[in-house]
Structure formats: C-alpha cells, structure tokens
Design a protein around this motif. Sequence first.
Motif, PDB file in Angstrom:
ATOM      1  N   UNK A  17     -88.759 -13.252   3.046  1.00  0.00           N
ATOM      2  CA  UNK A  17     -87.574 -13.188   2.189  1.00  0.00           C
ATOM      3  C   UNK A  17     -87.807 -12.234   1.026  1.00  0.00           C
ATOM      4  N   UNK A  18     -89.000 -12.277   0.449  1.00  0.00           N
ATOM      5  CA  UNK A  18     -89.337 -11.386  -0.662  1.00  0.00           C
ATOM      6  C   UNK A  18     -89.349  -9.933  -0.201  1.00  0.00           C
ATOM      7  N   UNK A  19     -89.967  -9.674   0.945  1.00  0.00           N
ATOM      8  CA  UNK A  19     -90.033  -8.314   1.473  1.00  0.00           C
ATOM      9  C   UNK A  19     -88.628  -7.775   1.738  1.00  0.00           C
ATOM     10  N   UNK A  20     -87.793  -8.579   2.364  1.00  0.00           N
ATOM     11  CA  UNK A  20     -86.427  -8.146   2.642  1.00  0.00           C
ATOM     12  C   UNK A  20     -85.659  -7.915   1.345  1.00  0.00           C
ATOM     13  N   UNK A  21     -85.907  -8.748   0.345  1.00  0.00           N
ATOM     14  CA  UNK A  21     -85.213  -8.569  -0.934  1.00  0.00           C
ATOM     15  C   UNK A  21     -85.559  -7.217  -1.553  1.00  0.00           C
ATOM     16  N   UNK A  22     -86.797  -6.761  -1.381  1.00  0.00           N
ATOM     17  CA  UNK A  22     -87.192  -5.472  -1.943  1.00  0.00           C
ATOM     18  C   UNK A  22     -86.453  -4.314  -1.288  1.00  0.00           C
ATOM     19  N   UNK A  23     -85.971  -4.515  -0.081  1.00  0.00           N
ATOM     20  CA  UNK A  23     -85.197  -3.476   0.598  1.00  0.00           C
ATOM     21  C   UNK A  23     -83.783  -3.374   0.041  1.00  0.00           C
ATOM     22  N   UNK A  24     -83.274  -4.476  -0.526  1.00  0.00           N
ATOM     23  CA  UNK A  24     -81.846  -4.574  -0.791  1.00  0.00           C
ATOM     24  C   UNK A  24     -81.455  -4.734  -2.255  1.00  0.00           C
ATOM     25  N   UNK A  25     -82.379  -5.080  -3.107  1.00  0.00           N
ATOM     26  CA  UNK A  25     -81.974  -5.426  -4.469  1.00  0.00           C
ATOM     27  C   UNK A  25     -81.945  -4.232  -5.418  1.00  0.00           C
TER      28      UNK A  25
ATOM     29  N   UNK B  42     -71.660 -10.859  -4.380  1.00  0.00           N
ATOM     30  CA  UNK B  42     -72.881 -11.632  -4.621  1.00  0.00           C
ATOM     31  C   UNK B  42     -73.289 -12.408  -3.374  1.00  0.00           C
ATOM     32  N   UNK B  43     -72.309 -13.038  -2.732  1.00  0.00           N
ATOM     33  CA  UNK B  43     -72.599 -13.790  -1.512  1.00  0.00           C
ATOM     34  C   UNK B  43     -73.069 -12.868  -0.391  1.00  0.00           C
ATOM     35  N   UNK B  44     -72.515 -11.658  -0.334  1.00  0.00           N
ATOM     36  CA  UNK B  44     -72.918 -10.711   0.703  1.00  0.00           C
ATOM     37  C   UNK B  44     -74.388 -10.351   0.563  1.00  0.00           C
ATOM     38  N   UNK B  45     -74.844 -10.135  -0.677  1.00  0.00           N
ATOM     39  CA  UNK B  45     -76.253  -9.818  -0.891  1.00  0.00           C
ATOM     40  C   UNK B  45     -77.143 -10.970  -0.442  1.00  0.00           C
TER      41      UNK B  45
ATOM     42  N   UNK C 224     -76.462 -13.260   1.731  1.00  0.00           N
ATOM     43  CA  UNK C 224     -76.350 -13.419   3.179  1.00  0.00           C
ATOM     44  C   UNK C 224     -77.245 -12.439   3.922  1.00  0.00           C
ATOM     45  N   UNK C 225     -77.284 -11.203   3.459  1.00  0.00           N
ATOM     46  CA  UNK C 225     -78.116 -10.199   4.134  1.00  0.00           C
ATOM     47  C   UNK C 225     -79.595 -10.504   3.938  1.00  0.00           C
ATOM     48  N   UNK C 226     -79.980 -10.862   2.720  1.00  0.00           N
ATOM     49  CA  UNK C 226     -81.391 -11.166   2.454  1.00  0.00           C
ATOM     50  C   UNK C 226     -81.853 -12.385   3.251  1.00  0.00           C
ATOM     51  N   UNK C 227     -80.973 -13.357   3.402  1.00  0.00           N
ATOM     52  CA  UNK C 227     -81.309 -14.572   4.146  1.00  0.00           C
ATOM     53  C   UNK C 227     -80.915 -14.487   5.621  1.00  0.00           C
ATOM     54  N   UNK C 228     -80.636 -13.290   6.094  1.00  0.00           N
ATOM     55  CA  UNK C 228     -80.207 -13.113   7.478  1.00  0.00           C
ATOM     56  C   UNK C 228     -81.242 -13.645   8.466  1.00  0.00           C
ATOM     57  N   UNK C 229     -80.865 -14.579   9.333  1.00  0.00           N
ATOM     58  CA  UNK C 229     -81.807 -15.076  10.350  1.00  0.00           C
ATOM     59  C   UNK C 229     -82.297 -13.974  11.270  1.00  0.00           C
TER      60      UNK C 229
ATOM     61  N   UNK D 200     -91.979  13.106  -5.584  1.00  0.00           N
ATOM     62  CA  UNK D 200     -90.927  12.323  -6.240  1.00  0.00           C
ATOM     63  C   UNK D 200     -89.633  13.139  -6.303  1.00  0.00           C
ATOM     64  N   UNK D 201     -88.585  12.569  -5.782  1.00  0.00           N
ATOM     65  CA  UNK D 201     -87.307  13.275  -5.752  1.00  0.00           C
ATOM     66  C   UNK D 201     -86.851  13.659  -4.364  1.00  0.00           C
ATOM     67  N   UNK D 202     -87.754  13.556  -3.381  1.00  0.00           N
ATOM     68  CA  UNK D 202     -87.334  13.837  -2.011  1.00  0.00           C
ATOM     69  C   UNK D 202     -86.339  12.800  -1.497  1.00  0.00           C
ATOM     70  N   UNK D 203     -86.502  11.572  -1.960  1.00  0.00           N
ATOM     71  CA  UNK D 203     -85.589  10.477  -1.619  1.00  0.00           C
ATOM     72  C   UNK D 203     -85.489  10.238  -0.112  1.00  0.00           C
ATOM     73  N   UNK D 204     -86.631  10.209   0.543  1.00  0.00           N
ATOM     74  CA  UNK D 204     -86.634   9.874   1.967  1.00  0.00           C
ATOM     75  C   UNK D 204     -86.146   8.440   2.156  1.00  0.00           C
ATOM     76  N   UNK D 205     -85.457   8.157   3.251  1.00  0.00           N
ATOM     77  CA  UNK D 205     -85.073   6.762   3.521  1.00  0.00           C
ATOM     78  C   UNK D 205     -86.309   5.884   3.680  1.00  0.00           C
ATOM     79  N   UNK D 206     -86.283   4.736   3.045  1.00  0.00           N
ATOM     80  CA  UNK D 206     -87.393   3.802   3.146  1.00  0.00           C
ATOM     81  C   UNK D 206     -87.274   2.953   4.407  1.00  0.00           C
ATOM     82  N   UNK D 207     -86.054   2.479   4.671  1.00  0.00           N
ATOM     83  CA  UNK D 207     -85.780   1.642   5.833  1.00  0.00           C
ATOM     84  C   UNK D 207     -84.423   2.049   6.404  1.00  0.00           C
ATOM     85  N   UNK D 208     -84.074   1.592   7.619  1.00  0.00           N
ATOM     86  CA  UNK D 208     -82.733   1.889   8.141  1.00  0.00           C
ATOM     87  C   UNK D 208     -81.610   1.330   7.273  1.00  0.00           C
ATOM     88  N   UNK D 209     -81.935   0.374   6.397  1.00  0.00           N
ATOM     89  CA  UNK D 209     -80.928  -0.202   5.507  1.00  0.00           C
ATOM     90  C   UNK D 209     -80.586   0.711   4.339  1.00  0.00           C
TER      91      UNK D 209
END
Length: 309
Positions: free
Chosen positions: A116-124, A180-183, A185-190, A294-303
Amino acid sequence: MLQINAAELVIGAAAGKGEKHHYIPSLYTRAWAGADGRLCEYARPYREVKPQWKHPDATGYVRGLYTVPRNDPTVSEYIERQFFKVTDDQAAPVLQRMRAGEQINWDSQCRSAWSRFVISLMLRNPEYVARMAAEVLGFFDPNNEEAEKRYQEIRRQDDPETYAEHIARSTFHPAGRASALAMQKVIDSPLMGGRLNQMRWAVVTFMNERFPLLTSDRPIIMTNGLMKPTDHLSIPIGPRMLFIATNNEETENMIRSMNPRTLMEQVNDRVASQARRYVYGLGNKQLRFIENRLGRKWPSTPLETSVPA
C-alpha cells in the motif's frame, strides 16, 4: 447561470495553503539524512541544479495538496490526517526492519502495509493529483450540460433551479469528495495490491561502492507492467539498500548477479531521470551526475500518464 471556478472545487485546489502534505514522506527520505539530521536536496529552480541541506520534513511536500475544499475540517483533511497517516504508520515498522537487515516473515499484514505504501508513492504526487482531479471534475463541473441534466433528474421542488446555483449555495462540493475517494480507491485497488503482494520480495544490500544510491520524488522503478515473468519493481530504501519485487527466481537472481557498481549506477540513472522536482542524496558529491539527468522527466511507472477511469 452563476459562474463558478470549478477548478477550486476538487482535491489539490488548495495547494500552497494550509498544512504540509508530504508526497514523499519524511519516514522514507530520513535514511538519506546525515549525522546532523539533514539530507542533500538537489533541485533545479532555474537553469542550474542547486544542492541544499534540508531536514526530511522540510522537503517533498505541498501545503494543502490533499485538502478537500468546501467541506468541514474532518472531511477536508481526511486523506492527509487519516488515510495517508495510517498508510505511513503501518509501513514505517516494515521499512525500519528492512533497513535493519532483519529477516521478515512476509505475512499478509506486512505485505499489505508495504505494498500500500509503495503504491501510494506512485500516486500521491502533485502531478497525478492534478490529473485525477481534472478527470473527476469533468463529471461534476457545474457548467457541464450533462451535470445539469443529472441534477434536473433528481432535483426536488424546493431545490435551486440549476445545478450551478445548487453548488454555489452548498457548503461542500461532491467533486471534492469524489476526487478524494478516487485516490483512495486506486491506492487500495485489489488488482494493484494483489499483483504486488504475489511477487517475490527481497532486499539487495551494497557495501563499499563509491557513490551511494539516490532517491527522488519519483523513487519507484518499474517495468511497463508487472504481469510478465520478467517484469519487476524496485525502490531504494536507503543509500545502500534496494527493495526489489520480481515474478520469478530467475529475474531476482539476474538482478542480484549484476555488478554492484553497475546496478547502483542504473538505479541512480533512473531515479534521477524520473524526478520532477527533487533528487535526494547522502551528500553533494553527485552533483554533475544529477545535473545531467534531473529534468528529463522519464515516466516512473505506467501510471505516470494515466488517470483512474
């Protein structure tokens, strides 16, 4: 029809005001702090990258980032004070044990806390919050014809005549709560959490390599998905420790068998190139390396470029 600035009605609209909301929690960046309690923050405010020494709590935040506007304080600060506080508090002892080199029994509780923590770092982060809010806003925009149509279908006789008037008189706006609920929901996505929980987890420790691992405001390194046998995810959890999640033993062994210096350079390259605002280090000796990335802004994840449906 009343004119309403709809952009002020969703999560993220209060950015720059109120409480500090850390999208890179200090419990995570604290591992890069030196004896004086400060880490080296690399940022590019203008053309040049500037290293500054800061306490972990003094970086990686935006004031009011997760505030839900036009709601009572309990609702408006729920994400920061409750949702992310629980997420971070539950992950903290797991992270501490990994950093201490303990052998962890990855039971369901530990796995859920860490994934949950790892996923939160992708989205917050601020950029994802803004994209998600914009997506949700389209459904609730008081100047949107579809929103007006939906309102007229449920409007009671004593309700305001238009949806815009209803929103203008309300003490809250549904778009704020919905974003707020959408965030959450995605972080807690099964689907996401379940996939990560099923992977092989390990920690790679480095010893005497010259340059330690960096981290940044995009610390997750991830292949284009996690479903294929060779897909994997990693995150630096300290200057000389790397958490990895793989789908099979062969991929884990491949990563472990890499030359330590090469592996660290690859991790640092990705972490710095993915950064949007900040790169963090144990010291300021990696300035040239970071300046070139710094500044290239490569995508970190598909999200990185997606928003919830």
